[in-house]
Each structure stands twice: as structure tokens, then as C-alpha cells.
Design a protein around this motif. Sequence first.
Motif, PDB file in Angstrom:
ATOM      1  N   UNK A 105       0.995  -1.199  -0.051  1.00 33.56           N
ATOM      2  CA  UNK A 105      -0.054  -0.010  -0.049  1.00 33.56           C
ATOM      3  C   UNK A 105       0.932   1.426   0.102  1.00 33.56           C
ATOM      4  N   UNK A 106       0.548   2.213  -0.987  1.00 34.89           N
ATOM      5  CA  UNK A 106       1.191   3.314  -1.036  1.00 34.89           C
ATOM      6  C   UNK A 106       0.551   4.581  -0.583  1.00 34.89           C
ATOM      7  N   UNK A 107      -0.871   4.412  -0.446  1.00 35.12           N
ATOM      8  CA  UNK A 107      -1.764   5.570  -0.160  1.00 35.12           C
ATOM      9  C   UNK A 107      -3.021   5.214   0.467  1.00 35.12           C
ATOM     10  N   UNK A 108      -3.288   5.966   1.454  1.00 33.32           N
ATOM     11  CA  UNK A 108      -4.551   5.655   2.232  1.00 33.32           C
ATOM     12  C   UNK A 108      -5.352   6.964   2.099  1.00 33.32           C
ATOM     13  N   UNK A 109      -6.367   6.655   1.804  1.00 33.38           N
ATOM     14  CA  UNK A 109      -7.506   7.935   1.767  1.00 33.38           C
ATOM     15  C   UNK A 109      -8.570   7.737   2.848  1.00 33.38           C
ATOM     16  N   UNK A 110      -8.411   8.865   3.785  1.00 33.89           N
ATOM     17  CA  UNK A 110      -9.155   8.674   4.780  1.00 33.89           C
ATOM     18  C   UNK A 110     -10.392   9.991   4.820  1.00 33.89           C
ATOM     19  N   UNK A 111     -11.740   9.284   4.501  1.00 34.05           N
ATOM     20  CA  UNK A 111     -12.661  10.576   4.266  1.00 34.05           C
ATOM     21  C   UNK A 111     -13.793   9.952   5.271  1.00 34.05           C
ATOM     22  N   UNK A 112     -13.439   9.659   6.658  1.00 36.30           N
ATOM     23  CA  UNK A 112     -14.517   9.348   7.701  1.00 36.30           C
ATOM     24  C   UNK A 112     -14.122  10.126   8.662  1.00 36.30           C
ATOM     25  N   UNK A 113     -14.318  11.496   8.985  1.00 39.16           N
ATOM     26  CA  UNK A 113     -13.751  12.424  10.021  1.00 39.16           C
ATOM     27  C   UNK A 113     -14.383  11.871  11.351  1.00 39.16           C
ATOM     28  N   UNK A 114     -15.364  10.961  11.589  1.00 43.80           N
ATOM     29  CA  UNK A 114     -16.019  10.796  12.638  1.00 43.80           C
ATOM     30  C   UNK A 114     -15.708   9.314  13.231  1.00 43.80           C
TER      31      UNK A 114
ATOM     32  N   UNK B 234       1.943   7.769   2.543  1.00 50.43           N
ATOM     33  CA  UNK B 234       1.148   9.001   2.264  1.00 50.43           C
ATOM     34  C   UNK B 234      -0.480   8.497   2.593  1.00 50.43           C
ATOM     35  N   UNK B 235      -0.997   9.653   3.512  1.00 46.23           N
ATOM     36  CA  UNK B 235      -2.427   9.770   3.602  1.00 46.23           C
ATOM     37  C   UNK B 235      -3.036  10.780   3.101  1.00 46.23           C
ATOM     38  N   UNK B 236      -4.249  10.933   2.639  1.00 47.86           N
ATOM     39  CA  UNK B 236      -5.001  12.007   1.960  1.00 47.86           C
ATOM     40  C   UNK B 236      -6.091  11.902   3.035  1.00 47.86           C
ATOM     41  N   UNK B 237      -6.012  13.243   3.675  1.00 53.67           N
ATOM     42  CA  UNK B 237      -7.158  13.321   4.724  1.00 53.67           C
ATOM     43  C   UNK B 237      -8.267  14.422   4.327  1.00 53.67           C
ATOM     44  N   UNK B 238      -9.186  13.935   3.975  1.00 53.70           N
ATOM     45  CA  UNK B 238     -10.332  14.894   3.537  1.00 53.70           C
ATOM     46  C   UNK B 238     -10.941  15.870   4.303  1.00 53.70           C
ATOM     47  N   UNK B 239     -10.985  15.479   5.610  1.00 50.38           N
ATOM     48  CA  UNK B 239     -11.317  16.554   6.870  1.00 50.38           C
ATOM     49  C   UNK B 239     -10.536  16.264   8.005  1.00 50.38           C
ATOM     50  N   UNK B 240      -9.671  17.125   8.256  1.00 54.03           N
ATOM     51  CA  UNK B 240      -8.610  17.215   9.408  1.00 54.03           C
ATOM     52  C   UNK B 240      -9.641  17.206  10.456  1.00 54.03           C
ATOM     53  N   UNK B 241      -9.283  16.444  11.575  1.00 45.34           N
ATOM     54  CA  UNK B 241      -9.843  16.004  12.817  1.00 45.34           C
ATOM     55  C   UNK B 241      -8.895  16.130  13.845  1.00 45.34           C
ATOM     56  N   UNK B 242      -9.277  16.002  15.202  1.00 42.24           N
ATOM     57  CA  UNK B 242      -8.305  15.554  16.235  1.00 42.24           C
ATOM     58  C   UNK B 242      -7.791  14.412  16.250  1.00 42.24           C
ATOM     59  N   UNK B 243      -8.183  13.471  15.263  1.00 43.96           N
ATOM     60  CA  UNK B 243      -7.483  12.162  15.224  1.00 43.96           C
ATOM     61  C   UNK B 243      -6.102  12.220  14.590  1.00 43.96           C
ATOM     62  N   UNK B 244      -5.682  13.414  13.870  1.00 41.85           N
ATOM     63  CA  UNK B 244      -4.549  13.787  13.290  1.00 41.85           C
ATOM     64  C   UNK B 244      -3.908  15.182  13.737  1.00 41.85           C
TER      65      UNK B 244
END
Length: 365
Positions: free
Chosen positions: A231-240, A251-261
Amino acid sequence: MMLSSYPLWWLALPVLLLPVWWHRQKRQRLKAESLATARFLPSAPPEQLRVWQWRDKVLLMVRCLMLVALIGWLAATIFPWRGDTVLIDAGVDKAWAEQQIATAGFSAATRMPLPPGALTWLRQNERDWRADAKLLIVARDSQVAMPARVPQFSHQLALRTSPAPTASLPATAGTTTTADAGASSPLVLQHVVLAAAESRAQAWRSLFAAFDTAGGRASLYTLASEPGAATTLIVWDTPNSTPPVTWRAAHWWIAAPTAVFPELAHASTLAINGITLKYADSPRGRLWTSDAFPPRDADTAHALYEAWQLLAVNPAPAYATPSQTFAETRSALPAISEARPATWLAILLLALFMLERILTHARRN
């Protein structure tokens, strides 16, 4: 040469108003004359009036000069006040950092964030630490560049660095070949994990489908629900929700930054090809976020693809500094020893104080 090691002391200059105010007032007693009928009146203490006028101008000037000399001496004099200190990188793995701090015996030491150019900054501000103080730097190896020469410090400095996650852009997971007009060309396989709600997952699938056809079909993006070794990229689009702690990728693509990151709170900003990206390193991998995640039209998707391809040609980073200990090799601070204003300011302050006492005594007599 005038040197202000602590220039904030000059903010105390308004204190010069105190002797000015003191010398501007004069207490004047009203002249009282006894009358024959005064014996029938109750006695009263004499009244005083305060009138503004200049008094003892020479003494006032000496006192003002004495205050200026005192402020200048405080601004130029070095008072080491820091003890044992840990300079810690905000993006370093917390568990590993705590282990290194405890092993080095700095559990009770003061902690402060790691400044940019830590070794250079420390050489310039080393005068703030007491002579018996020790220092510890805990950081990712990419945050402390190896200097051309071994740095010299007046305090013992221990450096503990951890390897950062691979940050090459984008990494190649595998290759295959495809025939195009009778020629054989490599096909780069990109393994991507997509974690998004179904309402937004289709937009991401359309994006990577467009990536497959872009660039002359040189890359093939395969989507999965869980990461693997390739795996070269993780797309994370579940902010909750929080990603599993075992998930790792370059690499990670974060669609909505939250306190998780939390690392994204101190992210760096990069504008390329009309796309504004923010990125920060973390133990999970390099985190990326942008308002363009996911693209809402074909033009934005094309701009994002070109920006991501341009990032693949990043220059090589500076050589990282390995973990090591720097012994005390400097007995003085060159930047400070060349300028010695505190000595003559102290003599001037003493002379002004003696002159002020003489003038005050002469005025009373």
C-alpha cells in the motif's frame, strides 16, 4: 560595543517618569499668624499645598541617568536561568519519545518544542542555560540535518533521533508491462486504500479511474479496503472515526482534518499547480490534506493529478543526524565574550549612585 542579550528590559524605560514626577512636586506649608482671638478656637494642624515646579534639576538628571544605566546593565547582563531541558519534536512518536526521555534520565526536566534549525538555534541561545544544565533533543531524524562540522557546545547535549516514515512521492508498488503500438512500456501499480462513506466513495473511485487514464495509462490504481505491504496511499474520508493503529502507509490523504490527526495542526503549506496542500509527518506516514479532496469537477481532478506527479520529483532531503552525544567542548560563548558592556555599565551605575547620594546629602544640609 553595545549588546542587549535581553532587550525586553528596555521596555522598562517609562520608569523614568517616577523621578520626574517626584521632582515636579513641592510641599509648601501655609504661613500661619496667631490672632488674639485664636485662643478661643480649637487647635488645628497646619495645612500643606502641593505646587508643581522643577526642583534640583542636577539631582533629577543624575537619577534619570542612573535608571537608564540600570536598565542597560540588566539588558546586557546574562542571567542563566534554564536547567535540564528536553527539546522534543511535535511529530515524533510519543511512546518512543517518552521511552528515550526516561532512559536518558530527563523525566523531571523541563520540556520545550523543538525549534527549526535546532543545533544552530541552541548555539545562539545556549547562554540561557545554567552551567550545570544538560540538554536532550528527541526528534525524527529528518528534523535535525547533519552539520558540516561537529558542533561545539558548552553543555552536554544528547541527541536521540528516530527514522521517519518513508516519504517518497508517490512510491512504486509494482510494475507490469503493456503493449502500445508494438512497444513494451512499464505499468506502475499503485495500491490505494479507500476509507470513505458510500456517499463520497464514488467521487474517489471516479478520481482514481481518471488517474488510470491520465499520463498515457502509465499507472494503474487498485483500490482496497485494508492496507497491505504494497500500500502506497490511504485515503481517509471518515472524519468521525479513528483509523486502526496498525494502518501504515507512505502517504495519507485526509479529506477533513480532525483531532484524530493532531500533526496537521502544525502542517506546512504547499501551493502547486493551483492546488493548495498541507502536509505533516506522523508515525502513520506523511499526512496530506486539501480543500480539493475529493475533486468536485474534472478540472480540479486534472490539476490534482498533475500536482501529485510533480511532487514525485522532490529533491533529496539533507543528511539526517544520527543519535549521538555531544560533550562539553566550549568553555566560553564567543558571541558574548567579544562584547562586554556589563562591566563598564556596572562601574557607571556605581559612580552615578555615589554622585546621587552626595547630591542628596548636600541638599539636606
